[in-house]
Design an enzyme around this catalytic site. Structure first.
Site, PDB file in Angstrom:
ATOM      1  N   ASP A 218       0.834  -1.197   0.000  1.00  0.00           N
ATOM      2  CA  ASP A 218       0.000   0.000   0.000  1.00  0.00           C
ATOM      3  C   ASP A 218       0.873   1.253   0.000  1.00  0.00           C
ATOM      4  OD1 ASP A 218      -2.655   1.362   0.456  1.00  0.00           O
ATOM      5  OD2 ASP A 218      -1.641   1.951   2.309  1.00  0.00           O
TER       6      ASP A 218
ATOM      7  N   GLU B  65       1.788  -0.362  -5.040  1.00  0.00           N
ATOM      8  CA  GLU B  65       0.881   0.736  -5.371  1.00  0.00           C
ATOM      9  C   GLU B  65       1.801   1.942  -5.515  1.00  0.00           C
ATOM     10  OE1 GLU B  65      -3.309   2.637  -3.804  1.00  0.00           O
ATOM     11  OE2 GLU B  65      -1.761   2.227  -2.310  1.00  0.00           O
TER      12      GLU B  65
END
Length: 699
Positions: A347, A384
């Site tokens: 993330d 990401e």
């Protein structure tokens, strides 16, 4: 013969102990006792705090003698502990000068960063006792799980069909008919469904221990939670509240059993991990672990001692500090070796490339060591490739040939094109080809292609809402992305208009078709295959209710969409030319280019970005791809609101064009399921209806 280091040398209030081993960190079972080891560079003293399970007050607090400290590590073996009933933490003393980055407070009991299991939130949604001074407690695990020969599957990257899911949402709705809804155990009951759909990899939203009551509140009579879990409490411990057996402290075995069963079914397990920040938040956040253990080491701080907030969540981990870097490496090694995890999606991974001042680094040590680590060598690493501080690295994420990226440009391009926005044609072609413009120095395996994910509209909502509808989040609809590139097909939300609903179904099929014919790794959001809806909420991070829970009744209602997903996944699996990761486009032994673009006339593509209709042909060579015979795939794409005719390319005389699929055909209305490819009567021309895609196979 008994080893000398299994004898106690000290005693405190009836507890026997001795100097411990500095490695490994955490609590480790050793002969006759438990070895406790913890790092703190700036603490002046450390105490081990032991509790009986569930009790508010500790039964003993043992100071670490100065001789038990080697370098910056405190280590102690405590003898004759009951592993199943003891809970533990630490107290650190030192300077309290927040302006200098020091937050030591000897009154705070702190969670071990290396705790392998954590008590405090053992049952999902059970209101905690906030008067308890020590909310999140380390537990000791006895690792005796029988893996029965299991190991990570190591499916080649280009063969993956990733299915992103939330553990709780997937089976929590009563319509799922799960025995233990919302748990790891319940996922095992859905293995036959996933096998039928054809996915071979699940990507789980965060399952590291987090606190669902963080920022919890009641809005419109409904309890809102930290539902997605992107706020980690402990990186080494599974979320106990996701286990049916969590209240019995058996979440470790339940998670391992889930992974073992998925591996038996040929399905990999990837974890969404959050190393960019922790649940301690900013200066007003709680003491949980790192803040009280060594705030200045673990967090990125301004010269005035405030927290840099590149995560958007209050703090940012100092990931390229050697101590923090090793903690992250230890964590990933642990999950791969002890849980047989197949890969990780990171993330806001761009934060992992920032230095101690927050500046992006060209060669971040953390990303490099993860790319080259011996234990992680076969592990999928997915970034990401952006963060909340404005750093956007899609196509430029430091990779060392190992890192893949969520391709946000694929998502935006396909959304705009399918709704009929012009000037996207060249971008669509680049994305279908595998985004060579972004990953020219890698392969298309670096591109994780997706149109929807947990963050944003579901696929059904993408074709049903022009605007987000997030009022139930209690933030006056200010939260969530505004640039959704969605189109409601003429009516906002649910409707009974037959034409609108037919167009929505067609648009869903158009988007999944483009996803599954594109080179790169496709990722599908769970529930999209049966038109799951979040009722227009594009940021359901706090909704533990029917907004987030998959409604399995929609599978029966939208069985035709499920069958189309299944059919397209099977098509991708049966044609390896679609999965080629090397950007090959030139002529092969078929005598045709492996990949070529066409307009309404073959070999004549109009050089216009504004076009909404064109075709692609792929020549699949028998020897190269180890298939039965040379074959040809022709895909006519028309996102214009008018029909267009295409002249078909000539193929060898012993081949004929067969219709594989046509997104304009509404199986739901016609109550017809195409069982096999249909031989075209007209082998020269084909008419493609408005907003439709036709796939032909030449064989």
């Amino acid at each position: 013969m008994i080893r000398i280091d299994s004898y106690p040398t000290h005693e405190y209030n009836g507890i026997q102990y001795r100097m411990g081993k500095v490695l490994p960190y955490g609590a480790t079972i050793v002969p006759n006792g438990v070895n406790f080891s913890i790092f703190s560079k700036h603490a002046t003293s450390c105490e081990l705090v032991l509790f009986n399970k569930g009790e508010k007050e500790p039964y003993v607090i043992i100071p670490f003698p100065e001789e038990f400290k080697i370098g910056d590590v405190y280590a102690m073996v405590v003898f004759n502990l009951d592993y199943e009933t003891v809970e533990y933490g630490y107290r650190m003393d030192g300077k309290f000068e927040p302006g200098e980055g020091f937050w030591f407070n000897k009154e705070k009991i702190l969670l071990d960063p290396y705790a392998k299991a954590i008590s405090g939130r053992n049952v999902w949604g059970e209101e905690p006792d906030y008067s308890n001074q020590f909310q999140h407690r380390g537990r000791i695990i006895y690792d005796d799980f029988d893996w029965e020969g299991d190991r990570p599957l190591e499916i080649p990257m280009q063969d993956l069909i990733i299915y992103e899911m939330h553990v709780r949402s997937f089976t929590m709705n009563p319509s799922s008919e799960a025995k233990y809804p919302g748990t790891f155990a319940a996922l095992c009951g859905k293995i036959p469904y996933l096998k039928e759909l054809g996915v071979n990899c699940v990507e789980l939203l965060p399952i590291f221990e987090f606190d669902e009551f963080e920022n919890s509140r009641v809005i419109n009579g409904r309890r809102l939670y930290n539902y997605w879990g992107y706020s980690t409490v402990g990186f080494f411990a599974p979320k106990a509240g996701y286990a049916a057996t969590g209240k019995y402290n058996m979440e470790v075995d339940e998670l391992k059993n889930f992974i073992k069963n998925f591996h038996k079914a040929g399905i990999e397990v990837i974890l969404d991990v959050v190393f960019n920040h922790t649940a301690e938040g900013n200066e007003r956040g709680p003491y949980i672990s790192y803040r009280g253990i060594d705030n200045k080491t673990y967090y990125l701080l301004t010269p005035d001692g405030y927290y840099y907030n590149f995560s958007g969540c209050g703090n940012t981990l100092n990931c390229n500090n050697s101590i923090v870097r090793n903690t992250i490496l230890d964590c990933l090694r642990y999950w791969v070796s002890e849980y047989h995890i197949d890969g990780f999606r990171f993330d806001l991974a761009s934060i992992l490339s920032r230095d101690q001042n927050g500046a992006p680094m060209s060669n971040p040590p953390l990303l490099e060591v993860l790319a080259h680590d011996a234990i992680l060598s076969k592990c999928k690493l997915i970034a990401e490739a952006w963060d909340a501080g404005g750093l956007y690295q899609v196509g430029n994420f430091p990779s060392w040939g190992r890192w893949a990226e969520w391709n946000g440009k694929f998502r935006d391009t396909m959304r705009k094109f399918v709704k009929g926005e012009g000037y996207e044609a060249s971008n669509v072609m680049k994305r279908i080809e595998g985004s060579e413009d972004l990953y020219y120095n890698r392969t298309s395996n670096a591109s994780i292609n997706f149109i929807t994910c947990h963050d944003g509209f579901t696929l059904y909502d993408l074709v049903s809402y022009n605007e987000k509808h997030n009022f139930e989040n209690g933030e006056e609809n200010r939260d969530g992305c505004n640039d959704n590139y969605s189109w409601n097909c003429g009516y906002e939300g649910e409707c009974t208009d037959i034409a609108v609903n037919a167009l929505r179904r067609k648009q869903i099929k158009n988007m999944i078709t483009l996803l599954l014919i594109s080179r790169g790794i496709p990722m599908i959001l769970s529930g999209d295959e049966f038109c799951n809806t979040q009722f227009g909420n594009n940021n359901a991070y706090c909704q533990d209710n029917e907004i987030s829970w998959l409604d399995w009744n929609r599978l029966k209602k939208n069985e035709d969409i499920f069958k189309y997903f299944k059919k397209m996944i099977g098509f991708r699996k049966s044609h390896p030319v679609l999965r080629n990761c090397t950007f090959d486009k030139g002529y092969n032994k078929t005598g045709y280019p492996e990949l070529s673009w066409h307009g309404e006339e073959p070999w004549n593509l109009k050089n216009s970005d504004n076009t909404l209709w064109f075709a692609i042909m792929l020549a699949e060579e028998k020897e190269k791809y180890n298939v039965e015979c040379d074959s040809y795939i022709y895909i006519a794409i028309n996102m214009h609101w008018e029909s267009h005719g295409f002249t078909l390319p000539d193929i060898p005389k012993d081949k004929k064009w067969y219709m594989f699929s046509n997104t304009n055909f509404d199986e739901k209305i016609n109550n017809f399921e195409q069982k096999e490819d249909i031989l075209l009567e007209n082998q020269k021309n084909i008419l493609v209806s408005e907003r439709s895609i036709i796939i032909l196979v030449g064989r």
